[in-house]
Design an enzyme around this catalytic site. Structure first.
Site, PDB file in Angstrom:
ATOM      1  N   VAL A   1      42.587  55.934  32.705  1.00  0.00           N
ATOM      2  CA  VAL A   1      41.682  56.556  33.658  1.00  0.00           C
ATOM      3  C   VAL A   1      42.044  56.286  35.356  1.00  0.00           C
ATOM      4  O   VAL A   1      41.355  57.066  36.199  1.00  0.00           O
ATOM      5  CB  VAL A   1      40.043  55.904  33.318  1.00  0.00           C
ATOM      6  CG1 VAL A   1      39.013  56.227  34.317  1.00  0.00           C
ATOM      7  CG2 VAL A   1      39.723  56.278  32.183  1.00  0.00           C
ATOM      8  N   LYS A   2      42.590  54.834  35.385  1.00  0.00           N
ATOM      9  CA  LYS A   2      42.533  54.704  36.865  1.00  0.00           C
ATOM     10  C   LYS A   2      43.752  55.476  37.529  1.00  0.00           C
ATOM     11  O   LYS A   2      43.687  55.712  38.719  1.00  0.00           O
ATOM     12  CB  LYS A   2      43.058  53.242  36.829  1.00  0.00           C
ATOM     13  CG  LYS A   2      44.429  52.915  36.134  1.00  0.00           C
ATOM     14  CD  LYS A   2      44.657  51.326  36.230  1.00  0.00           C
ATOM     15  CE  LYS A   2      46.003  51.269  35.615  1.00  0.00           C
ATOM     16  NZ  LYS A   2      46.297  49.636  35.371  1.00  0.00           N
ATOM     17  N   GLY A   3      44.554  56.267  36.613  1.00  0.00           N
ATOM     18  CA  GLY A   3      45.606  57.327  37.333  1.00  0.00           C
ATOM     19  C   GLY A   3      46.540  56.568  38.087  1.00  0.00           C
ATOM     20  O   GLY A   3      47.016  55.491  38.071  1.00  0.00           O
TER      21      GLY A   3
END
Length: 254
Positions: A133-135
């Site tokens: 999610v943090k990418g």
């Protein structure tokens, strides 16, 4: 830079201090202890590489019997930029919202993605940047996309484990990151993976096979038996856009 409009060519020469001076800087390691003879060997190598004159600007021992060098010098080589061949992006770059909408409307189910680092590769930074999610650099990874179902197997996954995980998840795409490249490990691992999927699954049920890493040549996809290679600087949005484009295109052709 020298342009040749008639021939459709753009010829360039390296730039160092002044335009077109041909100056380049290279670094390398030699398996010799640091002394005057080692520095002479580094300059000899630079000369054989076409650097004339060559200036040794840095030399430092980096362990027992090894020395790291930086050499600065002039080369006479020219590059025809118009003759350079690269793999261009052949799909539209979409936002997360557009990707989700297309998946929901055209595929009518969640798009399943399985990712891993295979073989002995324990470097998960690349696969995590695309999937988590943090990418990366402020851009969310594929886990952020609500219409994508993502399984991140992590590091040092064997090829049989990857095949089984993809089969269990009914994966539409398998993403593999390879950072360890000694003795072309990334190429051997990729060929092993593509062969295993060809053996395990018929063409119609085989997921898209996608690999990425800093040492891959993006033009080698067909040779390695994969659908796409992504190089340095790839973003999660590029990967998501490619997946949607390719899967919808395959569905329309079938």
């Amino acid at each position: 830079m020298v342009g040749n409009a008639a021939a459709g060519k753009t010829i360039v020469r390296p730039y160092g201090d002044t335009t077109g001076d041909g100056m380049v800087q290279v670094s390398f390691t030699l398996p010799v202890p640091h002394d005057k003879r080692a520095e002479g060997a580094a300059l000899q190598l630079a000369a054989k590489m076409g650097m004339d004159p060559a200036l040794l600007v840095h030399a430092k021992p980096i362990g027992d019997g090894f020395t790291f060098f930086v050499v600065y010098g002039r080369v006479r080589h020219l590059v025809d930029v118009s003759a350079v061949q690269v793999v261009e992006r052949d799909f539209p770059l979409l936002s997360a919202k557009e990707v989700n909408a297309l998946v929901k409307r055209r595929l009518r189910r969640k798009l399943a993605v399985v990712g891993a680092c295979i073989g002995t590769d324990a470097h998960t930074v690349g696969i995590d940047a695309i999937l988590n999610v943090k990418g990366i650099a402020g851009e969310k990874g594929l886990e952020y996309y609500r219409e994508l179902s993502v399984t991140n197997l992590g590091a040092q996954v064997s090829v049989p484990e990857l095949v089984e995980a993809a089969r269990a998840a009914k994966a539409d795409a398998v993403l593999v990151s390879q950072v360890v490249t000694q003795r072309d490990a990334h190429l051997h691992n990729t060929r092993e993976m593509s062969a295993a999927f060809r053996e395990a699954l018929p063409a119609g049920r085989r997921p898209l096979l996608i690999v990425g890493g800093p040492r891959f040549d993006e033009s080698m996809a067909a040779e390695l038996g994969v659908d796409r290679i992504f190089g340095r600087g790839t973003t999660p949005g590029e990967v998501a856009s490619y997946l949607v484009h390719e899967l919808i295109s395959k569905r329309e052709k079938s």
